[in-house]
Design a protein around this motif. Structure first.
Motif, PDB file in Angstrom:
ATOM      1  N   VAL A  83       0.898  -1.300   0.067  1.00  0.00           N
ATOM      2  CA  VAL A  83       0.037   0.087   0.124  1.00  0.00           C
ATOM      3  C   VAL A  83       0.923   1.300  -0.316  1.00  0.00           C
ATOM      4  O   VAL A  83       1.705   1.623   0.961  1.00  0.00           O
ATOM      5  CB  VAL A  83      -0.895  -0.118   1.302  1.00  0.00           C
ATOM      6  CG1 VAL A  83      -1.792   1.289   1.077  1.00  0.00           C
ATOM      7  CG2 VAL A  83      -1.663  -1.319   1.354  1.00  0.00           C
ATOM      8  N   ALA A  84       0.927   1.757  -1.106  1.00  0.00           N
ATOM      9  CA  ALA A  84       1.866   2.826  -1.280  1.00  0.00           C
ATOM     10  C   ALA A  84       1.142   4.254  -1.259  1.00  0.00           C
ATOM     11  O   ALA A  84      -0.104   4.461  -1.817  1.00  0.00           O
ATOM     12  CB  ALA A  84       2.521   3.095  -2.706  1.00  0.00           C
ATOM     13  N   VAL A  85       1.588   5.371  -0.556  1.00  0.00           N
ATOM     14  CA  VAL A  85       1.066   6.610  -0.585  1.00  0.00           C
ATOM     15  C   VAL A  85       1.988   7.636  -1.004  1.00  0.00           C
ATOM     16  O   VAL A  85       2.897   7.557  -0.916  1.00  0.00           O
ATOM     17  CB  VAL A  85       0.639   6.840   1.092  1.00  0.00           C
ATOM     18  CG1 VAL A  85      -0.697   5.797   1.463  1.00  0.00           C
ATOM     19  CG2 VAL A  85       1.797   6.758   1.919  1.00  0.00           C
ATOM     20  N   LEU A  86       1.265   8.876  -1.780  1.00  0.00           N
ATOM     21  CA  LEU A  86       2.047   9.775  -2.224  1.00  0.00           C
ATOM     22  C   LEU A  86       1.407  11.145  -1.301  1.00  0.00           C
ATOM     23  O   LEU A  86       0.367  11.246  -1.115  1.00  0.00           O
ATOM     24  CB  LEU A  86       1.610  10.019  -3.651  1.00  0.00           C
ATOM     25  CG  LEU A  86       2.411  10.969  -4.395  1.00  0.00           C
ATOM     26  CD1 LEU A  86       2.807  10.742  -5.796  1.00  0.00           C
ATOM     27  CD2 LEU A  86       1.683  12.402  -4.393  1.00  0.00           C
ATOM     28  N   ARG A  87       2.460  11.637  -0.831  1.00  0.00           N
ATOM     29  CA  ARG A  87       2.355  12.805  -0.112  1.00  0.00           C
ATOM     30  C   ARG A  87       2.976  13.922  -0.725  1.00  0.00           C
ATOM     31  O   ARG A  87       4.044  13.804  -1.273  1.00  0.00           O
ATOM     32  CB  ARG A  87       3.141  12.763   1.423  1.00  0.00           C
ATOM     33  CG  ARG A  87       1.944  11.518   2.257  1.00  0.00           C
ATOM     34  CD  ARG A  87       2.692  11.703   3.595  1.00  0.00           C
ATOM     35  NE  ARG A  87       1.715  10.973   4.508  1.00  0.00           N
ATOM     36  CZ  ARG A  87       1.968   9.551   4.472  1.00  0.00           C
ATOM     37  NH1 ARG A  87       2.777   8.850   3.894  1.00  0.00           N
ATOM     38  NH2 ARG A  87       1.094   9.062   5.526  1.00  0.00           N
ATOM     39  N   ARG A  88       2.027  15.006  -0.597  1.00  0.00           N
ATOM     40  CA  ARG A  88       2.958  16.281  -1.373  1.00  0.00           C
ATOM     41  C   ARG A  88       2.524  17.357   0.017  1.00  0.00           C
ATOM     42  O   ARG A  88       1.352  17.602   0.540  1.00  0.00           O
ATOM     43  CB  ARG A  88       1.943  16.700  -2.401  1.00  0.00           C
ATOM     44  CG  ARG A  88       2.423  18.041  -3.334  1.00  0.00           C
ATOM     45  CD  ARG A  88       1.792  18.209  -4.442  1.00  0.00           C
ATOM     46  NE  ARG A  88       2.184  19.446  -5.088  1.00  0.00           N
ATOM     47  CZ  ARG A  88       1.472  19.787  -5.994  1.00  0.00           C
ATOM     48  NH1 ARG A  88       0.299  19.442  -6.428  1.00  0.00           N
ATOM     49  NH2 ARG A  88       1.919  20.943  -6.521  1.00  0.00           N
ATOM     50  N   ASP A  89       3.709  17.936   0.241  1.00  0.00           N
ATOM     51  CA  ASP A  89       3.425  19.276   1.310  1.00  0.00           C
ATOM     52  C   ASP A  89       2.898  18.401   2.571  1.00  0.00           C
ATOM     53  O   ASP A  89       2.144  18.824   3.472  1.00  0.00           O
ATOM     54  CB  ASP A  89       2.719  20.274   1.054  1.00  0.00           C
ATOM     55  CG  ASP A  89       3.200  21.036  -0.157  1.00  0.00           C
ATOM     56  OD1 ASP A  89       4.591  21.069  -0.279  1.00  0.00           O
ATOM     57  OD2 ASP A  89       2.453  21.644  -0.786  1.00  0.00           O
ATOM     58  N   GLY A  90       3.400  17.103   2.943  1.00  0.00           N
ATOM     59  CA  GLY A  90       3.009  16.486   4.043  1.00  0.00           C
ATOM     60  C   GLY A  90       1.656  15.695   3.926  1.00  0.00           C
ATOM     61  O   GLY A  90       1.236  15.115   4.857  1.00  0.00           O
ATOM     62  N   GLN A  91       0.509  16.139   3.151  1.00  0.00           N
ATOM     63  CA  GLN A  91      -0.631  15.601   3.116  1.00  0.00           C
ATOM     64  C   GLN A  91      -0.840  14.426   2.017  1.00  0.00           C
ATOM     65  O   GLN A  91      -0.207  14.527   0.830  1.00  0.00           O
ATOM     66  CB  GLN A  91      -1.528  16.591   2.561  1.00  0.00           C
ATOM     67  CG  GLN A  91      -1.425  18.180   3.469  1.00  0.00           C
ATOM     68  CD  GLN A  91      -2.053  17.734   5.012  1.00  0.00           C
ATOM     69  OE1 GLN A  91      -3.047  17.160   4.880  1.00  0.00           O
ATOM     70  NE2 GLN A  91      -1.265  18.009   5.805  1.00  0.00           N
ATOM     71  N   LEU A  92      -1.640  13.504   2.378  1.00  0.00           N
ATOM     72  CA  LEU A  92      -1.872  12.367   1.444  1.00  0.00           C
ATOM     73  C   LEU A  92      -2.578  12.910   0.125  1.00  0.00           C
ATOM     74  O   LEU A  92      -3.931  13.310   0.155  1.00  0.00           O
ATOM     75  CB  LEU A  92      -2.691  11.474   2.173  1.00  0.00           C
ATOM     76  CG  LEU A  92      -2.761   9.952   1.479  1.00  0.00           C
ATOM     77  CD1 LEU A  92      -2.363   8.914   2.345  1.00  0.00           C
ATOM     78  CD2 LEU A  92      -4.148   9.998   0.797  1.00  0.00           C
ATOM     79  N   GLN A  93      -2.081  12.585  -1.100  1.00  0.00           N
ATOM     80  CA  GLN A  93      -2.611  13.220  -2.314  1.00  0.00           C
ATOM     81  C   GLN A  93      -3.062  12.054  -3.169  1.00  0.00           C
ATOM     82  O   GLN A  93      -3.798  12.198  -4.119  1.00  0.00           O
ATOM     83  CB  GLN A  93      -1.922  14.080  -2.822  1.00  0.00           C
ATOM     84  CG  GLN A  93      -1.583  15.218  -2.280  1.00  0.00           C
ATOM     85  CD  GLN A  93      -2.582  16.062  -1.631  1.00  0.00           C
ATOM     86  OE1 GLN A  93      -3.773  16.286  -2.371  1.00  0.00           O
ATOM     87  NE2 GLN A  93      -2.482  16.939  -0.853  1.00  0.00           N
ATOM     88  N   GLY A  94      -2.362  10.779  -2.742  1.00  0.00           N
ATOM     89  CA  GLY A  94      -2.774   9.595  -3.725  1.00  0.00           C
ATOM     90  C   GLY A  94      -2.336   8.344  -2.942  1.00  0.00           C
ATOM     91  O   GLY A  94      -1.489   8.562  -1.941  1.00  0.00           O
ATOM     92  N   PHE A  95      -2.798   7.232  -3.413  1.00  0.00           N
ATOM     93  CA  PHE A  95      -2.419   5.932  -2.990  1.00  0.00           C
ATOM     94  C   PHE A  95      -2.644   4.820  -3.943  1.00  0.00           C
ATOM     95  O   PHE A  95      -3.276   4.957  -5.105  1.00  0.00           O
ATOM     96  CB  PHE A  95      -3.203   5.598  -1.817  1.00  0.00           C
ATOM     97  CG  PHE A  95      -4.761   5.124  -1.929  1.00  0.00           C
ATOM     98  CD1 PHE A  95      -5.072   4.039  -2.217  1.00  0.00           C
ATOM     99  CD2 PHE A  95      -5.459   6.107  -2.053  1.00  0.00           C
ATOM    100  CE1 PHE A  95      -6.200   3.282  -2.384  1.00  0.00           C
ATOM    101  CE2 PHE A  95      -6.842   5.705  -2.233  1.00  0.00           C
ATOM    102  CZ  PHE A  95      -7.299   4.568  -2.622  1.00  0.00           C
ATOM    103  N   ALA A  96      -2.164   3.677  -3.770  1.00  0.00           N
ATOM    104  CA  ALA A  96      -2.133   2.504  -4.497  1.00  0.00           C
ATOM    105  C   ALA A  96      -2.120   1.350  -3.843  1.00  0.00           C
ATOM    106  O   ALA A  96      -1.378   1.254  -2.789  1.00  0.00           O
ATOM    107  CB  ALA A  96      -1.172   2.493  -5.592  1.00  0.00           C
ATOM    108  N   ILE A  97      -2.984   0.306  -3.950  1.00  0.00           N
ATOM    109  CA  ILE A  97      -2.875  -0.883  -3.359  1.00  0.00           C
ATOM    110  C   ILE A  97      -2.646  -2.085  -4.365  1.00  0.00           C
ATOM    111  O   ILE A  97      -3.243  -2.096  -5.288  1.00  0.00           O
ATOM    112  CB  ILE A  97      -4.083  -1.269  -2.594  1.00  0.00           C
ATOM    113  CG1 ILE A  97      -4.246  -0.344  -1.308  1.00  0.00           C
ATOM    114  CG2 ILE A  97      -4.239  -2.826  -1.878  1.00  0.00           C
ATOM    115  CD1 ILE A  97      -5.627  -0.469  -0.623  1.00  0.00           C
ATOM    116  N   MET A  98      -1.396  -2.579  -4.125  1.00  0.00           N
ATOM    117  CA  MET A  98      -0.856  -3.622  -5.113  1.00  0.00           C
ATOM    118  C   MET A  98      -0.623  -5.004  -4.399  1.00  0.00           C
ATOM    119  O   MET A  98       0.277  -4.970  -3.712  1.00  0.00           O
ATOM    120  CB  MET A  98       0.229  -3.118  -6.098  1.00  0.00           C
ATOM    121  CG  MET A  98       0.482  -4.080  -7.286  1.00  0.00           C
ATOM    122  SD  MET A  98       1.469  -3.239  -8.530  1.00  0.00           S
ATOM    123  CE  MET A  98       3.217  -3.399  -7.648  1.00  0.00           C
TER     124      MET A  98
END
Length: 155
Positions: free
Chosen positions: A50-65
């Protein structure tokens, strides 16, 4: 153009935010199945990233693979609507692909809503091809398009 972002594995504390983004960005018009509890199970599952993408410390996206022996399957993939079309989704997908390649995986599969032209276009731009249709896949509300990307000797 995107500003700084960070992609990492999700932590237990991310489960609720991922679930809400899934509900709002993916599961609209459907039952809310990817609750915080279900996301948490994926975070704790050794065969799932489960990957998360943060921008300026805020969760902006994710993926579950989820990983199998020879292929991986993207169960969920979302970027917050306000953050789309600036490269964040492409960066997240590249992270997933690199991780799969390190694990020896040469095939990634996923499903997208048949009516989601933007998602299908996004995946096509990244080398995925349509591999069939699954009628009624989404609670008999909508069909799914199965998509696949292969690389390596057979790809």
């Amino acid at each position: 153009m995107i500003t700084a972002y960070e992609i990492t594995l999700a932590e237990v504390a991310d489960a609720a935010a991922i679930a809400v983004l899934s509900r709002d960005a993916i599961e609209t018009g459907l039952s809310w199945r990817w609750t915080a509890r279900r996301v948490l199970r994926s975070i704790l599952d050794e065969s799932t990233n489960v990957a998360v993408l943060r921008r300026d410390g805020q969760l902006q996206g994710f993926a579950i693979m989820r990983y199998g022996d020879e292929e991986a399957h993207i169960s969920l993939f979302a970027v917050r609507a306000s953050q789309r079309r600036i490269g964040l989704g492409s960066a997240l997908l590249a992270w997933l692909e690199a991780t799969a390649q390190v694990a020896g995986i040469r095939t990634i599969k996923l499903e997208a809503r048949a009516g989601n032209a933007a998602a299908k276009s996004f995946y096509r731009r990244h080398g995925f091809t349509e591999a069939g249709l699954s009628p009624g896949y989404y609670e008999d509300v909508e069909d799914a398009v199965r998509m696949v990307k292969r690389w390596g000797p057979e790809g």
